[in-house]
Design a protein around this motif. Structure first.
Motif, PDB file in Angstrom:
ATOM      1  N   SER A   1     -16.081 -70.305 -37.465  1.00  0.00           N
ATOM      2  CA  SER A   1     -15.971 -70.268 -35.904  1.00  0.00           C
ATOM      3  C   SER A   1     -16.680 -71.483 -35.299  1.00  0.00           C
ATOM      4  O   SER A   1     -16.892 -72.530 -35.772  1.00  0.00           O
ATOM      5  CB  SER A   1     -16.936 -69.140 -35.457  1.00  0.00           C
ATOM      6  OG  SER A   1     -18.309 -69.223 -35.880  1.00  0.00           O
ATOM      7  N   GLY A   2     -16.890 -71.610 -34.032  1.00  0.00           N
ATOM      8  CA  GLY A   2     -17.679 -72.409 -33.242  1.00  0.00           C
ATOM      9  C   GLY A   2     -16.467 -73.813 -32.910  1.00  0.00           C
ATOM     10  O   GLY A   2     -16.760 -74.819 -32.602  1.00  0.00           O
ATOM     11  N   GLY A   3     -15.263 -73.164 -32.764  1.00  0.00           N
ATOM     12  CA  GLY A   3     -14.223 -74.243 -32.614  1.00  0.00           C
ATOM     13  C   GLY A   3     -13.909 -75.206 -33.510  1.00  0.00           C
ATOM     14  O   GLY A   3     -13.289 -76.390 -33.273  1.00  0.00           O
ATOM     15  N   ARG A   4     -14.526 -74.798 -34.839  1.00  0.00           N
ATOM     16  CA  ARG A   4     -14.441 -75.814 -35.588  1.00  0.00           C
ATOM     17  C   ARG A   4     -12.901 -75.982 -36.625  1.00  0.00           C
ATOM     18  O   ARG A   4     -12.623 -76.567 -37.617  1.00  0.00           O
ATOM     19  CB  ARG A   4     -15.528 -75.742 -36.862  1.00  0.00           C
ATOM     20  CG  ARG A   4     -16.930 -76.195 -35.977  1.00  0.00           C
ATOM     21  CD  ARG A   4     -17.990 -76.085 -37.142  1.00  0.00           C
ATOM     22  NE  ARG A   4     -19.148 -76.586 -36.266  1.00  0.00           N
ATOM     23  CZ  ARG A   4     -20.252 -75.875 -35.548  1.00  0.00           C
ATOM     24  NH1 ARG A   4     -19.816 -74.500 -35.768  1.00  0.00           N
ATOM     25  NH2 ARG A   4     -21.071 -76.538 -35.080  1.00  0.00           N
TER      26      ARG A   4
ATOM     27  N   GLY B   1     -21.810 -70.184 -36.815  1.00  0.00           N
ATOM     28  CA  GLY B   1     -20.614 -69.743 -37.767  1.00  0.00           C
ATOM     29  C   GLY B   1     -20.897 -70.323 -38.961  1.00  0.00           C
ATOM     30  O   GLY B   1     -21.738 -70.732 -39.525  1.00  0.00           O
ATOM     31  N   TRP B   2     -19.641 -70.599 -39.815  1.00  0.00           N
ATOM     32  CA  TRP B   2     -19.809 -71.199 -41.121  1.00  0.00           C
ATOM     33  C   TRP B   2     -18.784 -72.432 -41.195  1.00  0.00           C
ATOM     34  O   TRP B   2     -17.770 -72.573 -40.433  1.00  0.00           O
ATOM     35  CB  TRP B   2     -19.078 -70.027 -42.128  1.00  0.00           C
ATOM     36  CG  TRP B   2     -19.837 -68.782 -42.256  1.00  0.00           C
ATOM     37  CD1 TRP B   2     -20.858 -68.384 -41.518  1.00  0.00           C
ATOM     38  CD2 TRP B   2     -19.746 -67.936 -43.255  1.00  0.00           C
ATOM     39  NE1 TRP B   2     -21.470 -67.328 -42.102  1.00  0.00           N
ATOM     40  CE2 TRP B   2     -20.623 -66.839 -43.083  1.00  0.00           C
ATOM     41  CE3 TRP B   2     -18.864 -67.859 -44.362  1.00  0.00           C
ATOM     42  CZ2 TRP B   2     -20.588 -65.968 -43.839  1.00  0.00           C
ATOM     43  CZ3 TRP B   2     -19.102 -66.731 -45.307  1.00  0.00           C
ATOM     44  CH2 TRP B   2     -19.990 -65.819 -45.019  1.00  0.00           C
ATOM     45  N   LEU B   3     -19.471 -73.414 -41.974  1.00  0.00           N
ATOM     46  CA  LEU B   3     -18.734 -74.491 -42.177  1.00  0.00           C
ATOM     47  C   LEU B   3     -18.341 -74.706 -43.477  1.00  0.00           C
ATOM     48  O   LEU B   3     -19.025 -74.540 -44.374  1.00  0.00           O
ATOM     49  CB  LEU B   3     -19.600 -75.813 -41.689  1.00  0.00           C
ATOM     50  CG  LEU B   3     -19.102 -77.310 -41.881  1.00  0.00           C
ATOM     51  CD1 LEU B   3     -18.062 -77.419 -40.815  1.00  0.00           C
ATOM     52  CD2 LEU B   3     -20.007 -78.264 -41.771  1.00  0.00           C
ATOM     53  N   ILE B   4     -17.055 -74.971 -43.998  1.00  0.00           N
ATOM     54  CA  ILE B   4     -16.399 -74.882 -44.961  1.00  0.00           C
ATOM     55  C   ILE B   4     -16.017 -76.188 -45.344  1.00  0.00           C
ATOM     56  O   ILE B   4     -15.213 -76.965 -44.534  1.00  0.00           O
ATOM     57  CB  ILE B   4     -15.346 -74.067 -45.418  1.00  0.00           C
ATOM     58  CG1 ILE B   4     -15.609 -72.717 -44.447  1.00  0.00           C
ATOM     59  CG2 ILE B   4     -14.952 -73.953 -46.968  1.00  0.00           C
ATOM     60  CD1 ILE B   4     -16.749 -72.025 -45.304  1.00  0.00           C
ATOM     61  N   LEU B   5     -16.637 -77.022 -46.589  1.00  0.00           N
ATOM     62  CA  LEU B   5     -16.181 -78.163 -47.117  1.00  0.00           C
ATOM     63  C   LEU B   5     -15.291 -78.236 -48.158  1.00  0.00           C
ATOM     64  O   LEU B   5     -15.952 -77.757 -49.412  1.00  0.00           O
ATOM     65  CB  LEU B   5     -17.337 -79.218 -47.131  1.00  0.00           C
ATOM     66  CG  LEU B   5     -18.236 -79.604 -45.849  1.00  0.00           C
ATOM     67  CD1 LEU B   5     -19.568 -80.063 -46.239  1.00  0.00           C
ATOM     68  CD2 LEU B   5     -17.560 -80.220 -44.961  1.00  0.00           C
ATOM     69  N   THR B   6     -14.341 -78.586 -48.376  1.00  0.00           N
ATOM     70  CA  THR B   6     -13.366 -78.658 -49.746  1.00  0.00           C
ATOM     71  C   THR B   6     -12.964 -80.036 -50.127  1.00  0.00           C
ATOM     72  O   THR B   6     -12.991 -81.018 -49.210  1.00  0.00           O
ATOM     73  CB  THR B   6     -12.061 -77.845 -49.448  1.00  0.00           C
ATOM     74  OG1 THR B   6     -11.453 -78.553 -48.604  1.00  0.00           O
ATOM     75  CG2 THR B   6     -12.345 -76.493 -48.901  1.00  0.00           C
TER      76      THR B   6
ATOM     77  N   ALA C   1     -24.798 -60.352 -40.098  1.00  0.00           N
ATOM     78  CA  ALA C   1     -25.759 -60.869 -39.202  1.00  0.00           C
ATOM     79  C   ALA C   1     -25.395 -62.066 -38.726  1.00  0.00           C
ATOM     80  O   ALA C   1     -25.970 -62.467 -37.652  1.00  0.00           O
ATOM     81  CB  ALA C   1     -27.070 -60.907 -40.308  1.00  0.00           C
ATOM     82  N   GLN C   2     -24.147 -62.830 -38.712  1.00  0.00           N
ATOM     83  CA  GLN C   2     -23.763 -63.722 -37.853  1.00  0.00           C
ATOM     84  C   GLN C   2     -24.530 -65.068 -38.338  1.00  0.00           C
ATOM     85  O   GLN C   2     -25.089 -65.760 -37.494  1.00  0.00           O
ATOM     86  CB  GLN C   2     -23.459 -63.573 -36.544  1.00  0.00           C
ATOM     87  CG  GLN C   2     -22.499 -62.509 -36.394  1.00  0.00           C
ATOM     88  CD  GLN C   2     -22.254 -62.547 -34.917  1.00  0.00           C
ATOM     89  OE1 GLN C   2     -22.691 -63.045 -33.926  1.00  0.00           O
ATOM     90  NE2 GLN C   2     -20.954 -61.696 -34.454  1.00  0.00           N
ATOM     91  N   LEU C   3     -24.985 -65.213 -39.495  1.00  0.00           N
ATOM     92  CA  LEU C   3     -25.979 -66.249 -39.949  1.00  0.00           C
ATOM     93  C   LEU C   3     -25.341 -67.607 -40.289  1.00  0.00           C
ATOM     94  O   LEU C   3     -24.379 -67.550 -41.161  1.00  0.00           O
ATOM     95  CB  LEU C   3     -26.906 -65.804 -41.150  1.00  0.00           C
ATOM     96  CG  LEU C   3     -27.935 -64.514 -40.787  1.00  0.00           C
ATOM     97  CD1 LEU C   3     -28.582 -64.123 -41.877  1.00  0.00           C
ATOM     98  CD2 LEU C   3     -28.654 -65.193 -39.569  1.00  0.00           C
ATOM     99  N   PRO C   4     -25.650 -68.622 -39.818  1.00  0.00           N
ATOM    100  CA  PRO C   4     -25.025 -70.130 -40.077  1.00  0.00           C
ATOM    101  C   PRO C   4     -25.006 -70.235 -41.549  1.00  0.00           C
ATOM    102  O   PRO C   4     -26.143 -70.129 -42.152  1.00  0.00           O
ATOM    103  CB  PRO C   4     -25.772 -71.040 -39.255  1.00  0.00           C
ATOM    104  CG  PRO C   4     -26.944 -70.358 -38.939  1.00  0.00           C
ATOM    105  CD  PRO C   4     -26.867 -69.116 -38.760  1.00  0.00           C
TER     106      PRO C   4
END
Length: 436
Positions: A409-412, A287-292, A382-385
């Motif tokens: 995603s990934g429960g994050r 999934g994607w990880l978003i850091l703000t 493409a569901q690329l990390p």
């Protein structure tokens, strides 16, 4: 050197007549002598290769292809092996359309040429042509000095026994070019003629009329190749003129400071949660990880640590600062650019792991937003990390924000907000890069 004696059968004439009864169909019929059959076969094969337009691609055979690739992980090895098997089956009996999709250097042209070479071995006459070259050839037939008329060449292409169109999507997309391609593809689609297409584009990026023909599941097999450019195998996957990761090679989880004596209990816990989430993502990118958060709270350090971990594990990872990326893409349109725009853009959007740093600080022109949406949309489909750092999530274009939220995603859970004071620098005198 003395000349070889003439063949005792044909006496050098190269043709003979069979000794058969008068009522035999072959009576009086001239046939090639045994001595000239090999020579005729070579001439015929040469003629087929010239007509097939393969030229120097005769060496690209299935025997010369490495189905396991070079230095690939298990997932990509299996993917490339399946693509090889699909192409091999198609070469044995071309039926319908085969679409080979993938980035530069992934092997799709090799497989397409191998299909053509295998067909020639079977005595067939495939036509292999690079799409931009095809359009140039068609334009040249309008010249008064052309030895081939336009309608002759156009008819040869659209009615080829097996047509292989290489690099669809790299042509100059003028209305004339789009119309000619549609006419060829539409004719072959309606006539159900076997066709192989290679492209580094997504189907949604192609002309809608062409896409509708190529995406028909009743006649088309789509094969997506995930392997990176084999010409760059063995190199540092973080080393790219687009990527800032080599400058941040020192940023790791071990060098990240949790500021135990500097922050309040609440802020310390918030930083610890972001640190643990980043390590978890690095262990299993999904999934994607978003850091703000504001400048200097450690977003870039955590994002770079994730990318550096991936490179050490043999993965392809890029870290691009968004404003710099857009500047690089703009500069690639210049005639002096060492790499064309489509190749640079493709390198970024297909990266196995991509870190987009400082999203939202770029100039929000319509062009910039459109390029970023194309990048987001590709990685979304493409569901690329992907890891994204930004200061203000409310300033993000709604289309980009929608993709970001869908892929969190990934429960994050929600984006990780590092709402904590920035590093004060302390006695170590951290650089600006360390504080980001």
């Amino acid at each position: 050197m003395p000349k070889a004696p003439p063949c005792p059968h044909c006496k050098g004439a190269k043709f003979v007549r069979k000794d058969v009864p008068l009522d035999h169909p072959d009576f009086g019929r001239a046939i090639p002598c045994v001595c000239s059959q090999k020579e005729l076969k070579k001439l015929q094969e040469r003629s087929i290769y010239e007509a097939s337009n393969l030229g120097g691609l005769r060496r690209l055979t299935f025997q010369a292809f490495e189905p396991a690739g070079f230095g690939l992980d298990e997932t990509r090895q299996q993917n490339l092996s399946r693509a090889f098997s699909d192409a091999l089956r198609y070469a044995a009996q071309p039926d319908g359309w085969l679409i080979l999709m993938g980035g530069y250097g992934c092997g799709k042209t090799h497989l397409a040429a191998a299909i053509a070479n295998e067909q020639i071995k079977q005595g067939h006459r495939p036509l292999f042509i690079v799409v931009p070259d095809l359009l140039d050839h068609l334009r040249s037939t309008y010249a008064p000095s052309s030895a081939v008329r336009y309608d002759e060449m156009f008819d040869q292409v659209r009615n080829a026994e097996l047509l292989i169109l290489d690099d669809l999507g790299t042509q100059n997309a003028t209305p004339w070019a789009q119309e000619k391609l549609f006419q060829i593809i539409n004719h072959r689609y309606n006539a159900q003629l076997p066709t192989v297409v290679t492209t580094n584009q997504e189907l949604e990026d192609l002309d809608m009329r062409i896409r509708s023909r190529m995406a028909d599941p009743s006649s088309t097999q789509l094969v997506r190749i995930l392997a990176p450019d084999f010409r760059q195998s063995g190199v540092d996957h973080g080393n790219s003129d687009v990527s800032a990761l080599p400058l941040l090679h020192h940023m790791s989880f071990d060098s990240f400071e949790l500021r135990a004596t500097e922050l309040s209990t609440r802020d310390r816990e918030r930083l610890r949660q972001a640190y643990n989430a980043a390590r978890s993502f690095a262990d299993d990118p999904d999934g994607w990880l978003i850091l703000t958060g504001s400048y200097g709270v450690g977003k870039t350090h955590l994002a770079a640590a994730i990318a550096n971990r991936a490179v050490r594990n043999g993965k392809q990872a890029l870290l691009v600062v968004v404003p710099d990326l857009l500047d690089i893409l703009r500069s690639s349109f210049a005639p002096t650019s060492s790499m064309p725009y489509d190749k640079r853009f493709d390198q970024v959007r297909r990266s196995e792991l991509l870190v987009l740093d400082d999203l939202g600080t770029q100039s929000a022109t319509p062009w910039a937003v459109e390029k970023l949406f194309q990048l987001f949309n590709y990685r979304y489909n493409a569901q690329l990390p992907t890891v994204i750092t930004l200061n203000d999530i409310d300033a993000v274009d709604p289309r980009l924000l929608q993709r970001m939220m869908d892929m969190q995603s990934g429960g994050r859970g929600a984006p990780l907000d590092l709402d904590i004071p920035p590093y004060d620098g302390g006695s170590k005198g951290r650089s600006r890069l360390h504080r980001r």
